[in-house]
Design a protein around this motif. Structure first.
Motif, PDB file in Angstrom:
ATOM      1  N   ARG A  54       8.841  -1.209  -8.249  1.00  0.00           N
ATOM      2  CA  ARG A  54       9.947  -0.380  -8.776  1.00  0.00           C
ATOM      3  C   ARG A  54      10.465   0.838  -8.277  1.00  0.00           C
ATOM      4  NH1 ARG A  54       8.297  -0.128 -15.237  1.00  0.00           N
ATOM      5  NH2 ARG A  54      10.032   1.220 -15.168  1.00  0.00           N
ATOM      6  N   THR A  55       9.958   1.326  -7.084  1.00  0.00           N
ATOM      7  CA  THR A  55      10.835   2.302  -6.466  1.00  0.00           C
ATOM      8  C   THR A  55      11.777   1.886  -5.497  1.00  0.00           C
ATOM      9  OG1 THR A  55       8.597   3.547  -6.375  1.00  0.00           O
ATOM     10  CG2 THR A  55      10.167   4.246  -4.693  1.00  0.00           C
ATOM     11  N   VAL A  56      12.884   2.535  -5.568  1.00  0.00           N
ATOM     12  CA  VAL A  56      14.055   1.935  -4.859  1.00  0.00           C
ATOM     13  C   VAL A  56      14.438   2.850  -3.695  1.00  0.00           C
ATOM     14  CG1 VAL A  56      16.696   1.555  -4.738  1.00  0.00           C
ATOM     15  CG2 VAL A  56      15.076   0.660  -6.839  1.00  0.00           C
ATOM     16  N   TYR A  57      14.389   2.573  -2.568  1.00  0.00           N
ATOM     17  CA  TYR A  57      14.672   3.268  -1.549  1.00  0.00           C
ATOM     18  C   TYR A  57      16.078   2.817  -0.981  1.00  0.00           C
ATOM     19  CZ  TYR A  57       9.872   4.131  -1.342  1.00  0.00           C
ATOM     20  OH  TYR A  57       8.382   4.356  -1.645  1.00  0.00           O
ATOM     21  N   ASP A 113       0.877  -1.142   0.042  1.00  0.00           N
ATOM     22  CA  ASP A 113      -0.131   0.094  -0.079  1.00  0.00           C
ATOM     23  C   ASP A 113       0.792   1.320  -0.042  1.00  0.00           C
ATOM     24  OD1 ASP A 113       1.064   0.311   2.662  1.00  0.00           O
ATOM     25  OD2 ASP A 113      -0.949   0.191   3.493  1.00  0.00           O
ATOM     26  N   GLY A 114       2.303   1.173  -0.238  1.00  0.00           N
ATOM     27  CA  GLY A 114       2.896   2.496  -0.203  1.00  0.00           C
ATOM     28  C   GLY A 114       3.870   2.700   1.201  1.00  0.00           C
ATOM     29  N   THR A 115       3.397   1.808   2.411  1.00  0.00           N
ATOM     30  CA  THR A 115       3.619   2.263   3.549  1.00  0.00           C
ATOM     31  C   THR A 115       5.361   1.677   3.729  1.00  0.00           C
ATOM     32  OG1 THR A 115       1.678   2.072   4.770  1.00  0.00           O
ATOM     33  CG2 THR A 115       3.522   1.872   6.257  1.00  0.00           C
ATOM     34  N   LEU A 116       6.073   2.444   4.185  1.00  0.00           N
ATOM     35  CA  LEU A 116       7.641   2.137   4.197  1.00  0.00           C
ATOM     36  C   LEU A 116       7.804   2.247   5.924  1.00  0.00           C
ATOM     37  CD1 LEU A 116      10.065   1.404   2.651  1.00  0.00           C
ATOM     38  CD2 LEU A 116      10.696   3.905   3.085  1.00  0.00           C
ATOM     39  N   PRO A 137      16.540   8.657   0.527  1.00  0.00           N
ATOM     40  CA  PRO A 137      16.633   8.932  -0.880  1.00  0.00           C
ATOM     41  C   PRO A 137      15.783   7.796  -1.892  1.00  0.00           C
ATOM     42  CG  PRO A 137      18.780   9.212  -0.256  1.00  0.00           C
ATOM     43  CD  PRO A 137      18.048   8.496   0.810  1.00  0.00           C
ATOM     44  N   SER A 138      15.255   8.103  -2.713  1.00  0.00           N
ATOM     45  CA  SER A 138      14.530   7.046  -3.521  1.00  0.00           C
ATOM     46  C   SER A 138      14.610   7.369  -5.261  1.00  0.00           C
ATOM     47  CB  SER A 138      12.955   6.858  -3.246  1.00  0.00           C
ATOM     48  OG  SER A 138      12.358   7.968  -3.620  1.00  0.00           O
ATOM     49  N   PHE A 139      14.502   6.564  -6.140  1.00  0.00           N
ATOM     50  CA  PHE A 139      14.451   6.675  -7.380  1.00  0.00           C
ATOM     51  C   PHE A 139      13.464   5.622  -7.988  1.00  0.00           C
ATOM     52  CE2 PHE A 139      18.181   4.293  -6.693  1.00  0.00           C
ATOM     53  CZ  PHE A 139      18.201   3.299  -7.752  1.00  0.00           C
ATOM     54  N   ARG A 140      12.987   5.908  -9.450  1.00  0.00           N
ATOM     55  CA  ARG A 140      12.183   4.783 -10.026  1.00  0.00           C
ATOM     56  C   ARG A 140      13.290   3.906 -10.707  1.00  0.00           C
ATOM     57  NH1 ARG A 140       7.797   2.992  -8.772  1.00  0.00           N
ATOM     58  NH2 ARG A 140       6.989   2.845 -11.125  1.00  0.00           N
ATOM     59  N   ALA A 141      13.162   2.612 -10.642  1.00  0.00           N
ATOM     60  CA  ALA A 141      14.068   1.770 -11.231  1.00  0.00           C
ATOM     61  C   ALA A 141      13.443   1.050 -12.707  1.00  0.00           C
ATOM     62  CB  ALA A 141      14.340   0.504 -10.391  1.00  0.00           C
ATOM     63  N   PRO A 142      14.264   0.806 -13.605  1.00  0.00           N
ATOM     64  CA  PRO A 142      13.782   0.225 -14.868  1.00  0.00           C
ATOM     65  C   PRO A 142      13.188  -1.342 -14.934  1.00  0.00           C
ATOM     66  CG  PRO A 142      16.288   0.312 -14.935  1.00  0.00           C
ATOM     67  CD  PRO A 142      15.709   1.064 -13.792  1.00  0.00           C
TER      68      PRO A 142
END
Length: 315
Positions: free
Chosen positions: A281-284, A6-9, A294-299
């Protein structure tokens, strides 16, 4: 760090607990008063490891956390409301040592790593101490299933859970062992290069079998392909400080001060990573000395963790 669909980290926090970060960005620290951090300077916090320092953690089937506490040298269970109970702080009649990481597999077993029994732990780097080990918590019992590692850190399993991949930070390598039906480990071998360009710390598989690796202090993010090649994904290093670090590592003269001089700008002492978001596909990126994630979208997507399809109470 642990991500939920659900997007919780959830992130281990140096204040002695765990931070819940909701999908909308709201944060809540879960840290029992009895476990509150008491030391803040570098020597006490990072070298002597005073106070509670939750490090590796995994979800139990009921949604509680099982935590390897680096500061208290123990394994604990914590509810999402912050109630903590200690499971154990010794094994085989000896103190546990520096409890580092826990991983739950699809059978519900918990794999535990202990980095070293040396105090302070930093002495183990120059000594190249091979007193790190992997233990298995299964059916209410705990036993050592592999030992002789140099600075045991994170562990992960491949998609079929046929191999356990073990970070040996002090040896600057990744090893792997074949997992047997009873949880025993055999056929130990080095995976990828025999020596990496820094101290590996956190690892995670993507859906294509690439093993992503953080190099702590060097502050690089790399990936080891199934063929054993190394790809550099992010380089936030300080070249001069890293050069000095490497020279003293080779000479076995590293000091906490030399290590402290190494730090990147994005995630200083880059220590872990996790794939999150509904599509994984979001890398924390987690760090030992940072105050942000920091986070970014991975391929590519990450390999779904064992808890990804759990049905349990959310908090």
């Amino acid at each position: 760090m642990l991500a939920e669909p659900d997007g919780t980290l959830w992130a281990a926090d140096g204040r002695g607990g765990v931070v819940r970060i909701a999908a909308d960005g709201n944060q809540r620290l879960v840290a029992p008063a009895a476990h509150a951090a008491v030391a803040t300077d570098f020597q006490a916090r990072y070298v002597q490891s005073h106070g509670s320092l939750p490090n590796g953690m995994a979800f139990l089937p009921d949604g509680d956390f099982i935590i390897a506490n680096w500061g208290t040298d123990s394994v604990e269970v914590m509810t999402r409301e912050g109630q903590v109970r200690r499971l154990f702080d010794s094994i085989g009649g000896r103190p546990l040592g520096k409890a580092n990481f826990v991983l739950r597999d699809r059978r519900g077993r918990i794999w535990l790593t202990v980095t070293t029994r040396m105090q302070p732990w930093t002495d183990s780097i120059n000594a190249r101490a091979s007193d790190g080990y992997v233990a298995l918590i299964d059916g209410g019992t705990v036993r050592i299933v592999a030992d002789g590692f140099e600075g045991t850190n994170e562990v992960r399993m491949d998609a079929n859970e046929e191999w356990l991949y073990v970070v040996e930070s002090n040896a600057r390598r990744i090893s792997r062992l074949r997992v047997q039906e009873d949880g025993s480990l055999t056929g130990r071998e080095v995976y990828g290069p025999s020596v990496l360009e820094g101290f590996p710390d956190g690892i995670a598989f993507d859906a294509y079998g690439n093993l992503w690796v953080t190099l702590v202090m060097t502050d690089k993010l790399i990936a080891i392909t199934p063929e054993g090649d190394v790809l550099t994904l992010l380089d936030d290093s300080n070249p001069e400080a890293v050069k000095r670090l490497d020279a003293h590592y080779a000479a076995r003269t590293l000091t906490p001060e030399i290590m402290a001089a190494c730090a990147g700008t994005l995630a200083p002492w880059m220590a872990s990573l996790t794939f999150g978001g509904a599509d994984l596909r979001t890398v924390y990126i987690g760090s030992l000395r940072g105050t942000t994630l920091p986070s970014f979208r991975a391929p590519v997507a990450g390999l779904p963790p064992a808890h990804w399809n759990d049905t349990r109470r959310q908090a």
